[in-house]
Structure formats: C-alpha cells, structure tokens
Write a protein that holds these residues in place. Structure first.
Motif, mmCIF file in Angstrom:
data_model
loop_
_atom_site.group_PDB
_atom_site.id
_atom_site.type_symbol
_atom_site.label_atom_id
_atom_site.label_comp_id
_atom_site.label_asym_id
_atom_site.label_seq_id
_atom_site.Cartn_x
_atom_site.Cartn_y
_atom_site.Cartn_z
ATOM 1 N N LEU A 132 0.955 -0.730 -0.118
ATOM 2 C CA LEU A 132 -0.041 -0.037 0.057
ATOM 3 C C LEU A 132 1.054 1.303 0.053
ATOM 4 O O LEU A 132 0.240 2.410 -0.303
ATOM 5 C CB LEU A 132 -0.995 0.102 1.195
ATOM 6 C CG LEU A 132 -2.631 -1.091 0.929
ATOM 7 C CD1 LEU A 132 -2.635 -0.942 2.112
ATOM 8 C CD2 LEU A 132 -2.890 -0.771 0.158
ATOM 9 N N PHE A 160 2.051 3.570 -3.370
ATOM 10 C CA PHE A 160 0.354 4.488 -4.060
ATOM 11 C C PHE A 160 0.713 5.598 -3.635
ATOM 12 O O PHE A 160 1.741 6.248 -2.792
ATOM 13 C CB PHE A 160 -0.985 4.153 -3.353
ATOM 14 C CG PHE A 160 -1.832 5.660 -4.281
ATOM 15 C CD1 PHE A 160 -2.034 5.594 -4.972
ATOM 16 C CD2 PHE A 160 -2.033 6.420 -2.502
ATOM 17 C CE1 PHE A 160 -3.294 6.861 -5.196
ATOM 18 C CE2 PHE A 160 -2.857 7.521 -3.143
ATOM 19 C CZ PHE A 160 -3.182 7.380 -4.261
ATOM 20 N N ASN A 170 -4.606 -0.538 -4.392
ATOM 21 C CA ASN A 170 -4.039 0.892 -5.031
ATOM 22 C C ASN A 170 -4.749 1.097 -6.119
ATOM 23 O O ASN A 170 -4.296 2.952 -6.577
ATOM 24 C CB ASN A 170 -1.815 0.453 -5.658
ATOM 25 C CG ASN A 170 -1.517 0.773 -3.519
ATOM 26 O OD1 ASN A 170 -2.158 0.876 -2.472
ATOM 27 N ND2 ASN A 170 -0.402 0.142 -3.567
ATOM 28 N N ARG A 179 -7.446 3.567 -5.044
ATOM 29 C CA ARG A 179 -6.597 4.840 -5.069
ATOM 30 C C ARG A 179 -6.501 6.016 -6.114
ATOM 31 O O ARG A 179 -6.757 6.959 -5.769
ATOM 32 C CB ARG A 179 -5.725 4.682 -3.852
ATOM 33 C CG ARG A 179 -6.086 3.042 -3.010
ATOM 34 C CD ARG A 179 -5.028 2.860 -2.037
ATOM 35 N NE ARG A 179 -4.118 4.360 -1.321
ATOM 36 C CZ ARG A 179 -2.694 3.611 -0.505
ATOM 37 N NH1 ARG A 179 -2.799 2.283 -0.674
ATOM 38 N NH2 ARG A 179 -2.917 4.795 0.666
#
Length: 545
Positions: A181, A184, A229, A232
């Motif tokens: 994560l 990102f 991701n 996002r």
C-alpha cells in the motif's frame, strides 16, 4: 529523526541516501526490474514478495525494517544484527533516541557492516494496542519514507513478539499489504517532483518461513494491495479526467485477461429498464450515465450469488441543493464505493472463490442545470416505487436503489452495497471506520470477519424498528431525505426498501474512503481504497460458509 551509524552517532542530516537526486532517479530506472530469490508477484503488479529464511544480519536489501514495541530491548532475532552494527540499536534504545512509540522511525546506516544498506527501527507502540490495522498503517508509513529515499528492495523482520500477535497467514498478508500500500503515489500528476518517485519492487519477510499458509497469504496480499492501489488512483483522479465514460474505459482496460464478464448499460438501456431514479440524477449533467456490470462465475450454476453494488458519482455538486464551496473539490471522490466494487471484483478474479459474484456500479455526475431534478419532484425507480425528492444532494441512495433492484432481478441471493453516502457517518466515525447496517446477522458477522481479515475497522449501527416511518412520504411511497439527525441510518433504511428481503449489508465509507485529518498522526493520509479488501474477503468467506 536521528541519523545513526554503526559506530558513533551521526548528526541529523537532510539526506538519507548518499546519492544525489539525479543519481537516485537514474539508479531507480536502471533497477526497475530487480529480482532475486523466488518471489510471488500479483497479476500486472510490479512489486514482488517472498518469505525469506535468512538471518537478518545476512539479508541483502536497501533497507531492513525492524519493528520494536515501546519499552522493548533489542529483539532476540536482531541481536546478531546489532552486534554487526557495533551495538547501534542497543545504544539508541539506551539513550532513548528511539523509544518504540507508534510509527516512530529511526534509520541506522549500516556503513558496510551488513549486506543491507540501512536498518530502520519502526515503533509499534504498546503491545496490547497493536492489531493488524495498526501494523499495516505503520508499515505503510515506513514504506512511504523508504520510497522517498529511493529504496526499492525492502526486508521486514518480524520478531516473535510481533509475529505472535496474529496467525502466520494474517501476519504475512498484513506485512505484504502494508508495504504494498505504500507504493501508492497521490502526487502522480505533478510534472516536477522534489524527490525521486521510486516504488518498492522487492519485499522479503523474515520470521514466518516454513508456514505454508503464510506463503499463500503473501500472494493474496499482493493481489489485494494492487487492487486497492489501483482504486486509490481512480478515487484520487480529478473529476474532469474521470467522467462516467472514462470510468467505463478504465474498467474495460482493467478487466482484460481476468476472466470477468463486463456489460455496460447505456442511457437507452436504463430507459428500457425504467431506471427512473438513476436517470433523474443524471439529468443535470451533460455527461451520459452508465451502469457497469461485472460477473465472476466461480460457483455452481444456480448457486448463491453475491451482489456488490457501488455508488459511482464521479462528481457531486449536490445538484440544485448545491453544496457549500468549501471542500467541494473532494467530491471527485464520491465514486469511491463504485471503484471499490471494481477493485474487489479484480481481486476476486485472482483469488478465485467458489462463488458467483456480480459487481454493479451505477455511475453519473450530480450537477445543477435547467434539466436537473428539483426538490419536490417525484420519480419512479425500476422496482416501481415512487420517490419524493426532498434533497437533490441525497442522490447516492437514488442511483443505488436502481443498482440494487438490478441485482435482485439478476438473481442475487446476498447483497452488499457500498457508498460514500452520508456526512453523518463521517461525523460519527471520522476517517477511521466503515459504518455498517444490515438486515441479516449471519451476513453481518461475515462482513465483520472480512473487515478483520482486511485490516479495516468496521462498526455496525442500528436499524431498529423505532426508526420506521422516517422515510415515509405524504405524496409518494418514500422520500429520499428526512430529519436532520440519524442521517446515516435513514439512508440505510431507504436502501433496505429495495433489497426484496434478501440478506443485505450497507457499507457507508463517506469517512473511511479518504483520510484527510492532519490530527490523526497514526493513519496514513489520502485515499484509502476502503472496502476493496473487505468485499474480496467476504466473497471467500461466503463461498466457504
């Protein structure tokens, strides 16, 4: 931050890596495809991950991450490493230069005394307070810092005291997702970067080797982190670059080679299906509405079907009931629920649960114009219910109602809807947790377990019979807004009207989809991908159940 060598302390410096920014950029490009050992890699992802059966002092990496609890001495697993570093870790702890407070980071330069270049001490806080949510957050924060310094090869050391806080599979998945994560990048549209934008592309985990369940969980963690991701990035995109039409194109690109079936309903299809609620919201925009339908056929024919229905408002001005100007730019993220459904379906396609799953995303803009719906209008949804419009800014529940009705008509046996739906839930839970409502305790329990596996906080709120009557309209079957209190609950009651008695859970991610509170120092900021991993785990649990 204290900067420490393996002999005597080195004064604080503004540069972590010895290389210049241009050197780091050039080296990052040259090492983009670094590989060593046997790694797992998710579909289309750049990061690889593996369990490593190597002593920390022998591991080759740009940086070792050593998690330490507050008040703890050097973990037994790192004693040999500390010796190679001439007692630097012991010295830091003794001098209280590092205390182990949650998310505290202190880097130690190994100065050629170990195969790795840096050792980063990561504070985990007090042992009773650590759970897999906080572990992911801490590792994500550490990964972000390492990326900014040009580090691509990272090894996470899990001392027994840390690894014992969860099962091997859960720990492996949390560590993989935490670092994954961190890849990102919120500022991807900047034309000039102050620091090299590298990605961590090789992760090794020490402390879980030999656990078959952990090795499988590493692969799952890669899949889930990559799906999160991707979403996002979509949520972070400006609304002018992410219209409903672009949303569809992004989904078409993402599902190539996954085995997912994709169908897109256009405005004419919606008219034929009498989706009056969705079409009413779309009237104010020049952008045509779409409904994205994804199918995964992992279960037996005629078997249970889980429907995931997500709100896809690509920009929400509020319509005629227009929002205040302050923070309206954040309404580009109002498609977070719809994006999460797509992310979950992409992950499900790789995790392959033995269950049929359908993902449904009604998507449009909510804009004011001469064609827009007005307070006082009455529209008819595809299920035949008439809906009085009290507030055009309560549009998410309108488009979801037609999405849920479509799921029912397609044979869904279980329904989960997800939406950045109400300011009420954001004020209640803040950006820390998903608000959950439902009509079926067994399904809600599976959702709670899924959130635990996903490393997301989730809190159930009531739909007591005492609330009945709040959405009654004097001139139509129901109304889309009501009293100024219990706003998240009344939104859930509205959606419940359309599930036709099927087991159902509503997830309100209006707070959890974007962490924008500077006061919360222990939670990484920006779009979170809330709900992606929860729904992917739910499909697996429901299949097993």
């Amino acid at each position: 931050m204290s900067w420490v060598g393996t002999g005597t302390p080195i004064p604080t410096s503004s540069t972590w890596s010895g290389a210049s920014r241009s050197d780091r950029l050039r080296n990052a490009r040259a090492r983009r495809h670094v590989q060593y050992g046997t790694f797992a890699r998710g579909r289309g992802g750049r990061m690889q991950a593996r369990l490593l059966n190597t002593a920390p002092e022998k591991a080759e990496a740009d940086a070792l991450i050593l998690p330490i609890f507050e008040g703890q001495s050097v973990p037994a697993e790192a004693v040999a490493l500390d010796k190679k570093l001439k007692g630097a870790i012991t010295q830091l702890l003794a001098d209280h230069e590092f205390r182990g407070r949650f998310m505290e980071l202190v880097p130690v330069h190994n100065l050629g005394n170990a195969p790795s270049k840096w050792t980063v001490l990561l504070g985990l806080g007090k042992p009773p307070e650590l759970d897999l949510v906080r572990l992911r957050n801490a590792l994500q924060a550490a990964g972000r810092v390492l990326r900014k310094r040009g580090h691509r090869r990272v090894t996470v050391i899990l001392p027994k005291a840390v690894a014992a806080t969860a099962g091997p599979a859960d720990m492996a998945r949390a560590a993989t997702e935490g670092i994954g994560l961190s890849n990102f990048e919120a500022g991807s549209l900047k034309t000039r970067q102050e620091q090299a934008l590298t990605e961590i592309d090789a992760l090794s985990i020490i402390g879980l080797n030999g656990e078959k369940s952990a090795a499988a969980a590493v692969k799952d963690g890669l899949v889930l982190a990559e799906a999160t991701n991707r979403i996002r990035g979509w949520v972070n995109a400006p609304a002018n670059a992410f219209t409903p039409t672009v949303f569809v194109e992004k989904v078409k690109e993402a599902v190539k080679g996954t085995g997912l079936d994709l169908k897109v309903l256009e405005v004419d299809d919606m008219r034929r299906l009498k989706m009056g609620a969705l079409l009413a919201v779309a009237r104010g925009s020049d952008e045509p509405a779409k409904m994205i339908v994804l199918r995964y056929g992992g279960g037996r024919k005629g078997g249970p079907t889980l429907a995931l229905v997500g709100k896809g408002i690509t920009f929400d001005s509020g319509g005629i009931s227009i929002k205040p100007a302050q923070n309206m730019e954040m309404m580009k993220s109002d498609m977070g629920g719809g994006a999460a459904v797509v992310g979950a379906m992409l992950a499900i396609a790789q995790l392959k649960p033995k269950l049929n799953v359908i993902g449904i995303v009604p998507t449009t803009e909510n804009m004011p114009s001469g064609k827009a719906i007005k307070p006082g209008d009455v529209v008819t949804g595809s299920g035949g219910k008439t809906i009085e419009i009290i507030n055009t800014d309560a549009e998410g529940r309108l488009i979801l109602s037609d999405g849920i009705t479509y799921a029912v008509n397609e044979g869904a046996t279980h329904i989960v809807d997800i939406a950045t739906l109400t300011g009420s839930i954001a004020r209640t839970l803040g950006p820390l947790a998903i608000g959950a409502f439902g009509n079926n305790p067994p399904l809600m329990e599976l959702v709670r377990r899924s959130a635990d596996l996903a490393g997301e906080r989730l809190w159930e709120l009531p739909t007591w019979a005492d609330y009945d009557g709040l959405i009654d309209s004097e001139i139509a079957d129901i109304k889309n807004a009501t009293v100024p209190w219990a706003g998240a609950t009344t939104a859930a009651l509205f959606l419940r009207e359309f599930v036709d008695g099927r087991p159902w859970v509503h997830l309100d991610i209006a707070g959890s989809a974007w962490q924008d509170a500077a006061e919360l120092k222990t939670v990484p900021r920006g779009p979170t991908g809330s709900g992606v991993r929860v729904m992917a785990h739910l499909a697996q649990l429901l299949a097993d159940h």
